[in-house]
Scaffold this active site. Sequence first.
Site, PDB file in Angstrom:
ATOM      1  N   SER A 116       0.843  -1.189   0.000  1.00  0.00           N
ATOM      2  CA  SER A 116       0.000   0.000   0.000  1.00  0.00           C
ATOM      3  C   SER A 116       0.880   1.242   0.000  1.00  0.00           C
ATOM      4  O   SER A 116       1.905   1.281   0.678  1.00  0.00           O
ATOM      5  CB  SER A 116      -0.855  -0.021   1.276  1.00  0.00           C
ATOM      6  OG  SER A 116      -1.590   1.178   1.374  1.00  0.00           O
ATOM      7  N   LYS A 117       0.486   2.242  -0.785  1.00  0.00           N
ATOM      8  CA  LYS A 117       1.194   3.532  -0.703  1.00  0.00           C
ATOM      9  C   LYS A 117       0.506   4.299   0.423  1.00  0.00           C
ATOM     10  O   LYS A 117      -0.327   5.170   0.217  1.00  0.00           O
ATOM     11  CB  LYS A 117       1.122   4.267  -2.042  1.00  0.00           C
ATOM     12  CG  LYS A 117       2.090   5.446  -2.120  1.00  0.00           C
ATOM     13  CD  LYS A 117       2.229   5.940  -3.541  1.00  0.00           C
ATOM     14  CE  LYS A 117       2.900   7.295  -3.601  1.00  0.00           C
ATOM     15  NZ  LYS A 117       4.287   7.321  -3.154  1.00  0.00           N
ATOM     16  N   ALA A 118       0.838   3.862   1.637  1.00  0.00           N
ATOM     17  CA  ALA A 118       0.170   4.345   2.840  1.00  0.00           C
ATOM     18  C   ALA A 118       1.085   5.295   3.598  1.00  0.00           C
ATOM     19  O   ALA A 118       2.301   5.074   3.679  1.00  0.00           O
ATOM     20  CB  ALA A 118      -0.191   3.155   3.729  1.00  0.00           C
ATOM     21  N   TYR A 135       5.771   5.792   5.397  1.00  0.00           N
ATOM     22  CA  TYR A 135       6.741   6.855   5.115  1.00  0.00           C
ATOM     23  C   TYR A 135       7.417   7.404   6.366  1.00  0.00           C
ATOM     24  O   TYR A 135       8.315   8.239   6.270  1.00  0.00           O
ATOM     25  CB  TYR A 135       6.079   7.984   4.306  1.00  0.00           C
ATOM     26  CG  TYR A 135       5.911   7.550   2.871  1.00  0.00           C
ATOM     27  CD1 TYR A 135       6.895   7.820   1.927  1.00  0.00           C
ATOM     28  CD2 TYR A 135       4.812   6.806   2.484  1.00  0.00           C
ATOM     29  CE1 TYR A 135       6.777   7.375   0.621  1.00  0.00           C
ATOM     30  CE2 TYR A 135       4.677   6.344   1.180  1.00  0.00           C
ATOM     31  CZ  TYR A 135       5.657   6.642   0.258  1.00  0.00           C
ATOM     32  OH  TYR A 135       5.544   6.186  -1.039  1.00  0.00           O
TER      33      TYR A 135
END
Length: 295
Positions: free
Chosen positions: A158-160, A164
Site C-alpha cells: 500500500s502507498k500508505a 513513510y
Amino acid sequence: MSVIPFDQREGVIWFDGKLVPWQDATLHVLSHGLHYASCVFEGERAYGGAIFKSTEHSQRLKKSAEYLDFEIPFSVEEIDAAKRLVLEKNGQVDAYVRPVAWRGSEMMGVSAQHNKIHLAIATWEWPSYFDPAQRLKGIRLDMAEFRRPDPATIPCKSKAAGLYMICTISKHKAERKGYADALMLDWRGQVAECTGANVFFVKDGALHTPTPDCFLDGITRRTVIELAKRRGFEVVERAILPGELEGFSECFITGTAAEVTPVAEIGPYTFVPGAITKALLEDYMAEVQPKAKAA
Ligand SMILES: Cc1ncc(COP(=O)(O)O)c(C=O)c1O
C-alpha cells in the site's frame, strides 16, 4: 526559504467531490487518518497537460485503501476525471498531482469501522527541470539505518502514509550528512529501495533490480523495465545483497518525482552514470510526453 507554504497557496482543491478554494481544504485535528495513519496517497506527474499513467495511479490508490481495510467512495473513472478537472481549473500543464484519502472523525480510537472516507486532490506546478548533463553527474546516497519491514508486519504494497515514517527519518539523517537521499535495505538485509524511489544497477550490460516483494513496485520502475526490454537490455529482478554494490558499474533510481535519476555514490561505493543510464533516462523522458491523439 521563499517557498510558499502548501496551506497558503492559491487555486482549487477537489475535496469529496467538490472544488473548494485552496485554503479552505482543511480537516479537523481529530481525524483518524492523522492519529492512526489510516491514510493513503498517490504522487503523479502531468506532462504537457496529460497525467502520465493516470489510470494506473488511480487503481493503485483504490488498492492502497483496500489494503488498509477501507474503500474510497469514488470509482477509478471518477478519480481520473477529478484529477483532470483540478489541473484544468488550476491552469496547470506541467504539474505534480497529489490525491490523498483518509478516514475522518466519526470515531477516535483504533477501531474506526464506520468513519467517513474522504478524498482530496491537489495539484501544483512542478516542471521537470530536465538537463541531461546536470543529471548525469549523479546524486549521492547514504545507507539508511531503518529497513523496509517484513510483509508479515505491515501492508507493504500500500502507498500508505504510515510506511513513510521511516523514510522521512532516513532522508533527514542523509540530508544532514550532505547526501541527497538514502538507500534502504529490507528486513532480511537485502537492497530494497530509496525513501521515495526504486533502484536499478548495471553490470556487464544488464540491469539488476531488487524483486519488489516488500516495497512498492513503482509505476516508473515498471515503465523503465519495459523501456529497457524494448532496447534489448536484459533485466534481472532478484535479491541483491549490499556486498554486491561494489561490482556494479552504473546505478540509478526511478520514481514519479525522481523520474530517472543517476546515482554517483552509495556510501563507500561509486558509480559512473554511463550509456545505459543515459539511454533509459532519455527514453523515459520521451515516454512521458503526451501522445498525439490518433487521427
Ligand atoms: C517508497 C517509494 N518507492 C517507490 C516509489 C516509486 O513509485 P512510482 O514510480 O510509482 O512513483 C515511490 C514513489 O511514489 C515511493 O514513495
